[in-house]
Design a protein around this motif. Structure first.
Motif, PDB file in Angstrom:
ATOM      1  N   LEU A 261       0.731  -1.081   0.068  1.00 46.72           N
ATOM      2  CA  LEU A 261       0.125  -0.192  -0.031  1.00 46.72           C
ATOM      3  C   LEU A 261       0.752   1.058   0.034  1.00 46.72           C
ATOM      4  CD1 LEU A 261      -2.793   1.105   0.020  1.00 46.72           C
ATOM      5  CD2 LEU A 261      -2.730   0.987   2.663  1.00 46.72           C
ATOM      6  N   LEU A 262       1.964   1.354   0.866  1.00 46.74           N
ATOM      7  CA  LEU A 262       2.658   2.300   0.658  1.00 46.74           C
ATOM      8  C   LEU A 262       3.591   2.627  -0.532  1.00 46.74           C
ATOM      9  CD1 LEU A 262       4.396   4.429   2.186  1.00 46.74           C
ATOM     10  CD2 LEU A 262       6.167   2.591   2.707  1.00 46.74           C
ATOM     11  N   GLN A 263       3.935   1.492  -1.389  1.00 51.11           N
ATOM     12  CA  GLN A 263       4.314   1.741  -2.686  1.00 51.11           C
ATOM     13  C   GLN A 263       3.336   2.266  -3.688  1.00 51.11           C
ATOM     14  OE1 GLN A 263       6.174  -1.903  -4.170  1.00 51.11           O
ATOM     15  NE2 GLN A 263       6.493  -1.116  -6.067  1.00 51.11           N
ATOM     16  N   SER A 264       2.099   1.870  -3.582  1.00 46.14           N
ATOM     17  CA  SER A 264       1.046   2.184  -4.414  1.00 46.14           C
ATOM     18  C   SER A 264       0.545   3.678  -4.107  1.00 46.14           C
ATOM     19  CB  SER A 264      -0.308   1.196  -4.087  1.00 46.14           C
ATOM     20  OG  SER A 264      -1.224   1.915  -4.692  1.00 46.14           O
ATOM     21  N   ARG A 265       0.610   4.002  -2.820  1.00 48.29           N
ATOM     22  CA  ARG A 265       0.352   5.563  -2.586  1.00 48.29           C
ATOM     23  C   ARG A 265       1.276   6.550  -2.828  1.00 48.29           C
ATOM     24  NH1 ARG A 265      -4.853   6.642  -0.059  1.00 48.29           N
ATOM     25  NH2 ARG A 265      -3.931   8.342   1.122  1.00 48.29           N
ATOM     26  N   VAL A 266       2.521   6.389  -2.703  1.00 53.52           N
ATOM     27  CA  VAL A 266       3.645   7.131  -2.993  1.00 53.52           C
ATOM     28  C   VAL A 266       4.008   7.014  -4.486  1.00 53.52           C
ATOM     29  CG1 VAL A 266       5.945   7.477  -2.503  1.00 53.52           C
ATOM     30  CG2 VAL A 266       4.491   7.034  -0.601  1.00 53.52           C
ATOM     31  N   GLY A 267       3.947   5.968  -5.058  1.00 58.95           N
ATOM     32  CA  GLY A 267       4.204   5.769  -6.425  1.00 58.95           C
ATOM     33  C   GLY A 267       5.560   5.618  -7.060  1.00 58.95           C
ATOM     34  N   ASP A 268       6.563   5.101  -6.020  1.00 53.14           N
ATOM     35  CA  ASP A 268       7.985   5.101  -6.316  1.00 53.14           C
ATOM     36  C   ASP A 268       8.339   3.652  -6.043  1.00 53.14           C
ATOM     37  OD1 ASP A 268      10.630   5.029  -6.249  1.00 53.14           O
ATOM     38  OD2 ASP A 268      10.721   6.771  -4.807  1.00 53.14           O
ATOM     39  N   ASP A 269       8.686   3.033  -7.347  1.00 50.23           N
ATOM     40  CA  ASP A 269       9.138   1.682  -7.554  1.00 50.23           C
ATOM     41  C   ASP A 269      10.254   1.149  -6.540  1.00 50.23           C
ATOM     42  OD1 ASP A 269       7.297   1.384  -9.554  1.00 50.23           O
ATOM     43  OD2 ASP A 269       8.575   1.725 -11.265  1.00 50.23           O
ATOM     44  N   ASP A 270      11.144   2.081  -6.218  1.00 49.82           N
ATOM     45  CA  ASP A 270      12.097   1.725  -5.543  1.00 49.82           C
ATOM     46  C   ASP A 270      11.569   2.016  -3.646  1.00 49.82           C
ATOM     47  OD1 ASP A 270      13.792   1.338  -7.450  1.00 49.82           O
ATOM     48  OD2 ASP A 270      14.372   3.491  -7.366  1.00 49.82           O
ATOM     49  N   VAL A 468      -4.807  -2.493  -2.942  1.00 51.80           N
ATOM     50  CA  VAL A 468      -3.973  -1.606  -2.651  1.00 51.80           C
ATOM     51  C   VAL A 468      -4.086  -0.464  -3.844  1.00 51.80           C
ATOM     52  CG1 VAL A 468      -2.441  -2.649  -1.298  1.00 51.80           C
ATOM     53  CG2 VAL A 468      -1.985  -2.366  -3.785  1.00 51.80           C
ATOM     54  N   GLY A 469      -4.794  -0.693  -4.848  1.00 51.94           N
ATOM     55  CA  GLY A 469      -4.905   0.123  -5.836  1.00 51.94           C
ATOM     56  C   GLY A 469      -6.040   1.309  -5.439  1.00 51.94           C
ATOM     57  N   GLU A 470      -6.195   2.393  -6.243  1.00 53.28           N
ATOM     58  CA  GLU A 470      -7.139   3.259  -6.003  1.00 53.28           C
ATOM     59  C   GLU A 470      -8.524   3.036  -5.749  1.00 53.28           C
ATOM     60  OE1 GLU A 470      -7.144   7.134  -8.012  1.00 53.28           O
ATOM     61  OE2 GLU A 470      -4.782   7.245  -8.398  1.00 53.28           O
ATOM     62  N   ALA A 471      -9.082   1.790  -6.427  1.00 51.84           N
ATOM     63  CA  ALA A 471     -10.495   1.403  -6.217  1.00 51.84           C
ATOM     64  C   ALA A 471     -10.521   0.302  -5.118  1.00 51.84           C
ATOM     65  CB  ALA A 471     -10.970   0.935  -7.679  1.00 51.84           C
ATOM     66  N   GLU A 479      -8.031   5.552   3.650  1.00 52.77           N
ATOM     67  CA  GLU A 479      -8.823   6.810   3.235  1.00 52.77           C
ATOM     68  C   GLU A 479      -9.636   7.145   4.582  1.00 52.77           C
ATOM     69  OE1 GLU A 479      -8.321   9.345   1.013  1.00 52.77           O
ATOM     70  OE2 GLU A 479      -6.594   8.472   0.518  1.00 52.77           O
ATOM     71  N   THR A 480     -10.395   6.213   5.059  1.00 54.63           N
ATOM     72  CA  THR A 480     -11.278   6.221   5.942  1.00 54.63           C
ATOM     73  C   THR A 480     -10.615   6.486   7.290  1.00 54.63           C
ATOM     74  OG1 THR A 480     -12.780   4.679   4.970  1.00 54.63           O
ATOM     75  CG2 THR A 480     -13.116   5.175   7.305  1.00 54.63           C
ATOM     76  N   LEU A 481      -9.580   5.860   7.569  1.00 55.65           N
ATOM     77  CA  LEU A 481      -8.739   5.938   8.821  1.00 55.65           C
ATOM     78  C   LEU A 481      -8.047   7.475   8.954  1.00 55.65           C
ATOM     79  CD1 LEU A 481      -7.013   5.104  11.304  1.00 55.65           C
ATOM     80  CD2 LEU A 481      -5.406   4.290   9.798  1.00 55.65           C
TER      81      LEU A 481
END
Length: 490
Positions: A261-270, A468-471, A479-481
């Motif tokens: 989820l962290l990788q998905s939210r921040v969008g950084d492959d590394d 962990v994707g946007e949907a 988002e709720t948290l």
């Protein structure tokens, strides 16, 4: 939207993990997720672990609202701080000595008195997010009038089992002897005809009035006082169990796999690998990645018992023989502290020649590995694991079948779910002999069931990616948290 967020007063949350690697890592990932949303986080480690977390400055530079603070665990500086066999020493000291210090810290952060130079930049504390094994934090927060959300870093299925342990004790289903290990457990709603007694959390094997069992029972009674519960899982994996747990808490936030989820939210492959390294209390040996590059796709069995499990020398040798005899290339994590203290003097005994030769031909041994990267490597085709929840989730995310050898706490439950419910691996519980190890590795890597297991774990990996994707469910639950935390701003 970012401008609006900067204009609004931001929440300030204190995160308080149980002081071991497997708890610190997911909670530090949660801290980064909250900081990425603009929330201020004070991450409180014990002084001992604070010093081991060497990349604090790098994390704070990447997430400017992440602030680190340390607090004494009350133990002497020369205390080994190993959960085995010092668990009760550690939790007793945390409750009696760290608890009052935490209360003082909360008073300082809520009243804005000076804690350190960085405190002047922080808004007043609005919420405590505590590890579910540190429920004295609920009392400390109650005294200063702020809400508490608990985090359990284990699976939902094991949390539900822990919550049901008092009932199992009352009904005489725990503790149990070896002769009763295969009896089915009937006192955990929703798990009828799934759990055998041997699959219950390891505290259920402890005798009556055992102090470790008493501790876990007390903590899982206290945790229901929290205003919510965060779990590192996703709805599609444990939906039926989550519905049962929801009867005990006002709110449930299933936001796993946290590392993904962290990788998905921040969008950084590394980001995933760098954050994992930053959260590690051990030095990773990255030579193993070069070794994996030289192996054929799907050929390697990766072996790791996590950061806490201890072995006897006999067990170590049985695993070693089984690995060598299986014929598969293997990457094996053997921590410097993996042997029981009583076994250390035997560690330097001469290793049988056939094991040395077999390891030179097909094996690679390290003290610690970058596990998320290893599991994602195309050469890895199987994972011999202790069934810790972080490891289990990482394997699911990577789509790697598991061979489970659980020893402690929630691991017994996790391995049953892997083998019997999700059918993404095989359970080698309560067995450790070379013939079984060899047979099960061959079955996992090359047997008839491998294709079925691989298809199942691939499906769960796809579900994890969707979550962990946007949907996805975990994205939405985070988002709720975050929204709920914003309502607590003082």
């Amino acid at each position: 939207m970012e401008t609006e967020m900067n204009l609004q007063p931001q929440p300030h949350v204190l995160l308080f993990p149980f002081p071991v690697q497997g708890h610190i890592k997911p909670m530090l990932t949660l801290a980064q997720l909250l900081c990425h949303s603009g929330i201020h986080v004070t991450f409180v480690n014990t002084e001992h672990n604070h010093l081991l977390l060497t990349q604090r400055e790098a994390l704070s530079a990447r997430f400017p609202t992440l602030h680190f603070h340390s607090i004494s665990d009350g133990l002497p500086s020369d205390h080994p701080r190993s959960l085995n066999p010092y668990f009760i020493d550690i939790v007793t000291s945390l409750r009696s000595k760290t608890g009052p210090l935490l209360h003082q810290l909360l008073v300082s952060l809520t009243s804005k008195t000076d804690v350190d130079s960085a405190a002047d930049q922080l808004p007043p504390l609005s919420c405590v997010i505590t590890d579910g094994l540190m429920c004295f934090a609920i009392d400390a927060a109650d005294k200063v009038g702020i809400q508490v959300i608990a985090v359990r870093t284990s699976s939902a299925c094991s949390v539900w089992c822990y919550l049901c342990v008092p009932k199992l004790i009352e009904e005489g289903q725990a503790p149990f002897g070896d002769e009763e290990s295969d009896k089915m457990v009937l006192g955990v709603p929703g798990m009828e005809y799934i759990l055998r007694r041997r699959d219950l959390p390891s505290i259920c094997r402890a005798p009556t009035n055992h102090t470790v069992r008493q501790f876990f029972v007390e903590e899982h009674i206290a945790i229901t006082r929290a205003s919510g519960l965060i779990l590192n899982t996703f709805d599609e994996l444990e939906s039926s169990v989550l519905s049962h747990i929801a009867s005990k808490f006002p709110k449930i936030y299933a936001i796993g796999p946290l590392h993904a989820l962290l990788q998905s939210r921040v969008g950084d492959d590394d980001l995933s690998s760098s954050s994992a390294a930053a959260a590690s209390l051990r030095r990773e040996d990255r030579r193993c990645m070069m070794w994996l590059d030289s192996q054929e796709a799907g050929s390697v069995i990766f072996v790791s018992y996590g950061s806490l499990v201890k072995l006897t020398r006999v067990q170590l040798l049985e695993f070693w023989h089984g690995l060598v005899n299986s014929g598969s290339p293997f990457l094996w994590v053997i921590r410097s502290d993996v042997l029981h203290s009583t076994e250390v003097e035997h560690a330097n005994r001469v290793t049988p020649v056939e094991l040395e030769m077999g390891t030179k031909e097909r094996g690679f041994i390290v003290d610690w590995a970058p596990q998320e990267e290893v599991l994602a490597h195309e050469a890895v085709g199987g994972f011999l694991t202790h069934s810790g929840w972080n490891s289990t989730l990482q394997a699911i995310w990577a789509g790697v079948p598991m061979l489970c050898w659980p020893q402690l706490a929630d691991q017994q439950v996790n391995s049953r779910w892997v083998g019997e419910v999700w059918k993404i691996g095989v359970d080698m519980k309560d067995t450790c002999d070379r013939a079984t190890v060899e047979t099960m590795i061959k079955a996992l890597m090359h047997g008839e069931e491998r294709e079925v297991i691989s298809r199942a774990v691939d499906q769960y990996a796809k579900s994890a990616r969707t979550s962990v994707g946007e949907a996805g469910s975990s994205y939405h639950n985070l988002e709720t948290l975050i929204s709920d935390l914003r309502t607590l701003v003082i």
